[in-house]
Design an enzyme around this catalytic site. Structure first.
Site, PDB file in Angstrom:
ATOM      1  N   GLU A  33     -40.624-114.521 -98.379  1.00 19.67           N
ATOM      2  CA  GLU A  33     -40.253-115.715 -97.880  1.00 19.67           C
ATOM      3  C   GLU A  33     -39.199-116.373 -98.624  1.00 19.67           C
ATOM      4  OE1 GLU A  33     -40.702-116.223 -94.702  1.00 19.67           O
ATOM      5  OE2 GLU A  33     -42.880-116.488 -94.895  1.00 19.67           O
ATOM      6  N   HIS A  34     -37.928-116.532 -98.087  1.00 20.13           N
ATOM      7  CA  HIS A  34     -36.758-117.162 -98.496  1.00 20.13           C
ATOM      8  C   HIS A  34     -36.151-116.082 -99.660  1.00 20.13           C
ATOM      9  CE1 HIS A  34     -36.643-121.577 -97.326  1.00 20.13           C
ATOM     10  NE2 HIS A  34     -37.811-121.046 -97.236  1.00 20.13           N
ATOM     11  N   THR A  35     -36.476-114.828 -99.286  1.00 17.75           N
ATOM     12  CA  THR A  35     -35.890-113.554 -99.877  1.00 17.75           C
ATOM     13  C   THR A  35     -34.736-113.132 -99.215  1.00 17.75           C
ATOM     14  OG1 THR A  35     -37.582-112.384 -98.985  1.00 17.75           O
ATOM     15  CG2 THR A  35     -37.863-112.857-101.350  1.00 17.75           C
ATOM     16  N   ASP A  36     -34.518-113.562 -97.877  1.00 16.38           N
ATOM     17  CA  ASP A  36     -33.383-112.906 -97.300  1.00 16.38           C
ATOM     18  C   ASP A  36     -31.998-113.121 -97.458  1.00 16.38           C
ATOM     19  OD1 ASP A  36     -33.759-115.399 -95.958  1.00 16.38           O
ATOM     20  OD2 ASP A  36     -33.789-114.362 -93.852  1.00 16.38           O
ATOM     21  N   ALA A 121     -42.225-124.752 -84.943  1.00 14.30           N
ATOM     22  CA  ALA A 121     -43.392-124.212 -85.335  1.00 14.30           C
ATOM     23  C   ALA A 121     -43.146-123.146 -86.372  1.00 14.30           C
ATOM     24  CB  ALA A 121     -44.731-123.741 -84.315  1.00 14.30           C
ATOM     25  N   GLY A 122     -42.049-122.854 -86.641  1.00 13.00           N
ATOM     26  CA  GLY A 122     -41.832-121.911 -87.577  1.00 13.00           C
ATOM     27  C   GLY A 122     -41.872-120.471 -87.185  1.00 13.00           C
ATOM     28  N   SER A 126     -35.749-120.443 -82.035  1.00 18.41           N
ATOM     29  CA  SER A 126     -34.193-120.541 -81.926  1.00 18.41           C
ATOM     30  C   SER A 126     -33.737-119.138 -82.015  1.00 18.41           C
ATOM     31  CB  SER A 126     -33.503-121.713 -82.842  1.00 18.41           C
ATOM     32  OG  SER A 126     -34.019-121.333 -83.994  1.00 18.41           O
ATOM     33  N   GLU A 158     -26.138-119.764 -85.827  1.00 19.03           N
ATOM     34  CA  GLU A 158     -27.230-120.831 -86.537  1.00 19.03           C
ATOM     35  C   GLU A 158     -25.924-121.319 -87.753  1.00 19.03           C
ATOM     36  OE1 GLU A 158     -30.196-121.982 -86.670  1.00 19.03           O
ATOM     37  OE2 GLU A 158     -31.455-120.413 -85.595  1.00 19.03           O
ATOM     38  N   ASP A 170     -35.041-113.588 -88.950  1.00 21.56           N
ATOM     39  CA  ASP A 170     -35.673-113.967 -87.729  1.00 21.56           C
ATOM     40  C   ASP A 170     -34.896-113.088 -86.473  1.00 21.56           C
ATOM     41  OD1 ASP A 170     -36.836-115.647 -89.409  1.00 21.56           O
ATOM     42  OD2 ASP A 170     -36.083-117.616 -88.696  1.00 21.56           O
TER      43      ASP A 170
HETATM   44  C1  GLA Z   1     -36.153-119.223 -91.791  1.00 23.13           C
HETATM   45  C2  GLA Z   1     -34.664-118.565 -91.742  1.00 23.13           C
HETATM   46  C3  GLA Z   1     -34.894-117.174 -92.178  1.00 23.13           C
HETATM   47  C4  GLA Z   1     -35.811-116.995 -93.816  1.00 23.13           C
HETATM   48  C5  GLA Z   1     -36.997-117.930 -93.713  1.00 23.13           C
HETATM   49  C6  GLA Z   1     -37.725-117.976 -94.941  1.00 23.13           C
HETATM   50  O1  GLA Z   1     -36.925-118.844 -91.067  1.00 23.13           O
HETATM   51  O2  GLA Z   1     -34.439-118.585 -90.467  1.00 23.13           O
HETATM   52  O3  GLA Z   1     -33.604-116.588 -92.418  1.00 23.13           O
HETATM   53  O4  GLA Z   1     -34.783-117.395 -94.708  1.00 23.13           O
HETATM   54  O5  GLA Z   1     -36.771-119.395 -93.081  1.00 23.13           O
HETATM   55  O6  GLA Z   1     -38.051-116.734 -95.362  1.00 23.13           O
END
Ligand code: GLA
Length: 383
Positions: A33-36, A121-122, A126, A158, A170
């Site tokens: 997570e938050h690695t992309d 909702a994550g 979108s 985005e 995503d």
């Molecule tokens: C959101 C962003 C993704 C990613 C996640 C965290 O979903 O759209 O690119 O950074 O947060 O992993």
């Protein structure tokens, strides 16, 4: 009547035409997570919740859109300069803009949008919308853009029309998903491999914190800047460092005294998560879900404490899940500040897990959280 049949019927009534229907899914992310946007790896899978775009060419020069989610319509001329407007429309305007930017001439079309990816909702509703619409325009006008082109167009949308500097996970997942498989994506080279996710005795279960992550955009951008700040500092010592992908824990620790504490924490989380993802993939390959579950918990703790993207409700859900029988691992998923936790739960314990987590959450927060049992499915396609 199933959603797709309803959509087809409504399209005929609205536009007196037969539509082509495109479905693009939301995603889960098992780890990473938050690695992309730090050029690391991610491990998402597309799920059985989708955004649908019904579309047919019309002989005007306008794209006319109706979105059931919002009971709103709007139209614009793709021949003229396409500019940001507001809300959900910006996703469609942005995708149109960036497809045009590739030298493609978009004609008039009638569009109807619906879906069952919960918004806020994550689960990337979108990204699913951008993917479905981009895929639909590409099919309708025969532009020949690849799935990766469309993913990059969604990401640029985005950045430029919405103002959130998201990574590629995503959009990539929505377009490249494969039934029963996760995707291990290298966000630097954009190379990826499909990893079978075949654990018939377990389910991937999402629990919605019911906190819509509407403020997430600006904080998300701040996290990104903090990572960049860390990289800039380390680059002075080693010019070969371009992103946190290039940084090991020892290097980070060696220069700790030069960091602002908050920037150090952010970078520490990313560097540890990067390695955890690789270990997580090995555990999955060996079928070792117990180790994988422990890594999910470590990811949650890092996201909550060092990365600062969790919230009270998500922390409660992740921690409480750990006390419920049959739960292998639990953590917040996606960008954060709300949205869902992702839980790996023994299939025969899903019912009792659902009842227990809903009750505990409702007692404290006075609202019952939605629980979504997901299936890993194919990415965007024409139905
Ligand atoms: C959101 C962003 C993704 C990613 C996640 C965290 O979903 O759209 O690119 O950074 O947060 O992993």
């Amino acid at each position: 009547m199933a959603l797709v049949d309803r959509l087809r019927k409504q399209f005929r009534e609205l536009y007196h035409q037969e539509p082509m229907i495109i479905a693009a899914p939301g995603r889960v992310n098992l780890i990473g997570e938050h690695t992309d946007y730090n050029e690391g790896f991610v491990l998402p899978g597309a799920v059985d919740k989708r955004m649908y775009v019904a579309i047919a060419a019309n002989d005007s020069n306008k794209i006319c859109i109706y979105a059931n989610h919002y009971n709103e319509s709007f139209s614009f001329s793709p021949k003229e300069t396409v500019q940001p407007h507001k809300g959900w429309m910006n996703y469609l305007l942005g995708v149109t803009y960036h497809i045009k930017d590739k030298g493609k001439e978009i004609g008039g079309a009638n569009v109807l949008i619906d879906g069952d990816v919960p918004v806020g909702a994550g689960m990337s509703s979108s990204a699913a919308l951008c993917s479905a619409y981009g895929f639909a325009i590409n099919e309708l006008f025969g532009f020949g853009l690849s799935r990766m082109d469309l993913a990059l167009i969604g990401q640029k949308t985005e950045h430029t029309f919405v103002g959130v500097k998201v990574g590629i996970m995503d959009q990539f997942a929505s377009l490249h998903g494969k039934e029963g498989h996760l995707m291990k994506l290298d966000c630097r080279s954009l190379e990826y491999e499909y990893i079978p996710f075949h654990f018939p005795d377990y389910k991937v279960v999402l629990v919605n914190s019911m906190v819509s992550h509407s403020l997430a955009g600006s904080e998300y951008n701040v996290r990104r800047q903090q990572c960049e700040e860390g990289v800039a500092l380390l680059k002075k010592h080693d010019p070969s460092i371009h992103s946190l992908r290039d940084v090991g824990l020892e290097t980070l620790q060696a220069y700790r005294h030069e960091f602002k504490p908050v920037v150090y924490d952010r970078c520490w989380y990313v560097v540890t998560e990067k390695d955890r993802l690789l270990a997580g993939c090995e555990a999955l390959a060996k079928g070792d879900l117990a180790s994988f579950g422990r890594m999910m918990i470590a990811t949650h703790n890092g996201l909550s404490k060092q990365y600062g993207v969790s919230c009270t409700q998500l922390d409660f859900l992740a921690e409480r899940a750990g006390y419920i029988d049959g739960v292998i691992g639990s953590r917040m998923m996606g960008g954060g500040f709300g949205g869902c936790t992702i839980n790996i739960v023994q299939a025969n314990a899903v019912e009792s897990f659902t009842a227990k987590i809903q009750l505990a959450f409702e007692q404290l927060f006075k609202v019952a959280p939605d629980v979504i049992v997901t299936q890993i499915e194919d990415g965007a396609k024409k139905l």
